[in-house]
Design an enzyme around this catalytic site. Structure first.
Site, PDB file in Angstrom:
ATOM      1  CD  GLU A 128     -68.688   8.346 105.012  1.00  0.00           C
ATOM      2  OE1 GLU A 128     -69.638   8.583 104.734  1.00  0.00           O
ATOM      3  OE2 GLU A 128     -68.381   9.005 106.095  1.00  0.00           O
TER       4      GLU A 128
ATOM      5  CG  HIS B 263     -73.901   7.540 104.664  1.00  0.00           C
ATOM      6  ND1 HIS B 263     -74.992   7.766 105.440  1.00  0.00           N
ATOM      7  CD2 HIS B 263     -72.904   8.039 105.621  1.00  0.00           C
ATOM      8  CE1 HIS B 263     -74.670   8.546 106.605  1.00  0.00           C
ATOM      9  NE2 HIS B 263     -73.376   8.583 106.657  1.00  0.00           N
TER      10      HIS B 263
HETATM   11 ZN   LIG Z   1     -72.464   9.601 108.310  1.00  0.00          ZN
END
Ligand SMILES: [Zn+2]
Length: 682
Positions: A471, A474
């Site tokens: 995450e 991202h």
């Molecule tokens: Zn992902």
């Protein structure tokens, strides 16, 4: 009644939303005004008497809907991370209104006429590279929504979209219905083999269902997977597994079979209206993979080696099962159970031995440090800035010159009111259309918080720590964005590319350089022993045959379903039986998702003909990370600089071009095969 904060200038540091002032009743009027404003902005673009220009059409469209965007982001983030009945009611009310609003813009003939005119003259407009791509992608999005169709066809497209939205909702609710209805109620004597955490969860599930003193296993993945892995009661494993794989197939009101048939027929019709033979051809036309053939090639390249590796795994499982007195063939409800025993025997790994070395705060520090080495970022805690929940930590991100890059909100703990899973989202995207706007990112995880009163730190599993890095990858994609136009910012890339920045970042969690420094025992502070680290890393390809077969079979059935030229004749049951036989799916493994509960495909349209995307991105992340190991330095500065260009580019350039510029060549699949332990089987 205080003033609605959405109608005022926030005046907060770096534009962080004034969470302490926002209340649920502020959202409906802000949504209403946001939609009205955007409709007026679109009308002004269309009404312009001047011939269309890039600035008064495309850039004006980029500027439109700012209030709506601001409201929507605050709302959807709070509704996901910290919801309550008031927000849920607003979500039910406004989801269809917002969908209708989007359709109204997408099918506005006057707006499309201007974009189409610009598109036809694009070679003479002297556009910069990002502007040309923006115009082409905008045009394509309108065309793919149906802008070129006749009024009758547009009406049909609208009706299909509406019906599909209803069918998707029903499909998901039926799966939820079957998951809620079924439970396996057990007594103490039935818990043989279950470790403490699984017993505690089963007791908690029983208490919630007012069955004190008993134990309940449910069909939630977090309940049934530990049960299938650890329960030594083969009879109970079978009952549980059969219920798990039957979700969505029971005749009656919650049967998903007729819904699949109707969804597939409508998708086929939509694709034909838009000039494609199949839905897969339509969907893939706007992807990196581009064609069904390219997707099939990738999946088949993995399929046979995965089956071969799984055969070897099955043999080891069977040997152990025989030794333990099982004289029948291995069944699907046996695999996880015996695999765990083989893992324990082969690698001497025990979750209880590993966890004390993975302290949440240390793993966060490792992620920040990695972003520092690779991209020159630093993270400073800003306890003075407002957050929407006391558990959320706010960090200010700066670059190597000390300039402000953005804000990073870290929301790591599970709690009521927060959806399950892990995800990265934004309160504000980076853009530079009318001066610099810096991003505000939020990463959500669902780690179990330690008993903070006792002062114990939160400990993660190895998988949890990888999720944290995923995450955060991202998040970096959003933070490092350096683009001009909002709709090209950060993660606004194609679906089969968006997992590349997140998946490649996962690799740095388990590099020895980070483990030696950050995997320290929470009590003694000692570093992880080299032998334990070795066993952990050695076990990484264990059972990957099973995992790859399970995933790839589901990706293949997704592809086969959506490239069927006559989906209106589909018989889902027969289709599944024939698929399993044709591809020789090992019966002890089966599909990760059977069609009747494949929510990626049917509870929404997002991953229809798109389940391959995880593997597609994995080719790139494995090959991309190999560049660092080949260079002999996982923090190689030159490679880090080139990788940063991918994180910064957003959707301003073609993803394959970006990858080639980073790697110096096209991606190769060899690293993925090694990563999954499939290389030696070839
Ligand atoms: Zn992902």
């Amino acid at each position: 009644m205080t003033e609605n904060p959405f109608f005022a200038d926030w005046g907060t540091p770096f534009g962080i939303p004034p969470f302490d002032q926002i209340r649920p009743e502020h959202f409906p009027p802000a949504f209403d005004r946001g939609m009205e404003e955007q409709i007026a902005e679109i009308a002004a673009i269309v009404a312009s008497p001047a011939p269309p220009g890039f600035a008064d059409t495309i850039e004006a469209l980029e500027r439109s809907g700012r209030l709506l965007d601001r409201v929507n982001r605050v709302f959807s983030n709070l509704d996901s991370s910290d919801t309550n009945p008031a927000l849920e009611a607003i979500a039910r009310d406004y989801a269809p209104k917002l969908a209708q609003h989007q359709m109204r813009i997408a099918l506005d003939p006057g707006l499309f006429a201007r974009i189409d005119d610009l598109y036809a003259r694009r070679g003479n407009l002297e556009l910069a590279e990002d502007q040309m791509r923006l115009l082409e992608r905008r045009h394509l999005r309108f065309v793919r929504a149906g802008a070129l169709l006749s009024p009758d066809q547009k009406a049909r497209m609208g009706a299909i979209s509406e019906r599909l939205a209803t069918l998707h909702t029903l499909f998901g609710q039926n799966v939820l219905h079957d998951e809620r209805e079924w439970r396996l109620v057990l007594d103490e004597a039935d818990l043989e083999g279950l470790p403490g955490f699984a017993r505690a969860a089963a007791a908690q599930a029983a208490a919630e269902r007012e069955l004190p003193g008993r134990y309940v296993v449910t069909l939630a993945r977090s309940s049934i997977e530990p049960f299938l892995t650890f329960s030594s009661r083969r009879d109970l494993r079978r009952i549980a597994h059969e219920a798990w794989t039957a979700r969505g197939t029971h005749p009656g009101d919650a049967d998903n079979t007729p819904l699949i048939r109707e969804i597939m027929a409508l998708r086929g019709e939509q694709a034909r209206l838009l000039g494609y033979d199949t839905f897969a051809a339509y969907r893939l036309d706007d992807s990196m993979a581009k064609t069904t053939d390219a997707v099939e090639r990738l999946l088949l390249e993995v399929w046979d080696p995965a089956k071969q590796k799984a055969r070897g795994e099955r043999a080891a499982l069977e040997r152990l099962a025989r030794a333990e007195g099982l004289n029948e063939p291995l069944e699907p409800w046996d695999w996880r159970y015996y695999a765990e025993k083989v893992r324990h025997a082969q690698y001497d790994l025990d979750e209880a031995e590993v966890k004390p070395y993975f302290v949440l705060d240390n793993m966060v520090a490792a992620a920040f440090d990695t972003a520092g080495h690779l991209f020159g970022l630093t993270f400073t805690a800003r306890g003075d800035l407002p957050a929407y929940h006391p558990d959320v930590r706010v960090w200010e991100v700066r670059d190597q010159a000390g300039a402000h890059v953005g804000l990073f909100l870290h929301d790591n703990f599970a709690r009521p009111g927060k959806h399950s899973g892990a995800w990265s989202s934004r309160f504000r995207d980076q853009q530079d259309l009318d001066g610099p706007v810096t991003p505000i990112v939020v990463n959500n995880n669902n780690f179990s918080k330690s008993d903070s009163a006792g002062g114990e730190p939160t400990l993660l599993s190895f998988d949890d720590a990888e999720t944290l890095f995923h995450e955060f990858g991202h998040g970096l994609h959003t933070l490092l964005s350096r683009v001009r136009y909002p709709s090209q910012s950060g993660t606004a890339v194609r679906r089969d590319f968006v997992e590349f920045p997140s998946q490649i970042f996962e690799h740095w969690m388990s590099v020895p350089e980070n483990l030696r420094k950050y995997a320290r025992h929470y009590q003694t502070g000692e570093g992880i022993p080299e032998t334990l680290m070795g066993r952990l890393l050695a076990a990484r390809t264990f059972n990957e045959g099973f995992a790859t077969v399970e995933y790839t079979a589901s990706a293949l059935i997704d592809l086969e379903l959506h490239r069927d030229p006559h989906p209106e004749r589909l018989d889902p049951d027969r289709f599944e039986r024939e698929f399993l036989a044709t591809y020789g799916v090992p019966r002890e493994i089966g599909l990760r998702h059977r069609p009747a509960h494949f929510q990626h495909l049917f509870a929404g349209g997002g991953y229809a003909a798109g389940y391959y995307a995880y593997l597609w991105a994995e080719v790139l992340d494995a090959d991309g990370f190999a560049a660092f190991t080949d260079a002999g330095d996982v923090f190689d500065p030159a490679l880090g600089e080139r990788l940063k260009d991918i994180y910064s580019a957003g959707d301003t350039r073609d993803p394959m071009e970006l990858y080639r510029a980073f790697r110096g060549r096209d991606p190769e699949i060899a690293a993925l095969l090694r990563q999954r332990g499939l290389a030696e089987t070839q």
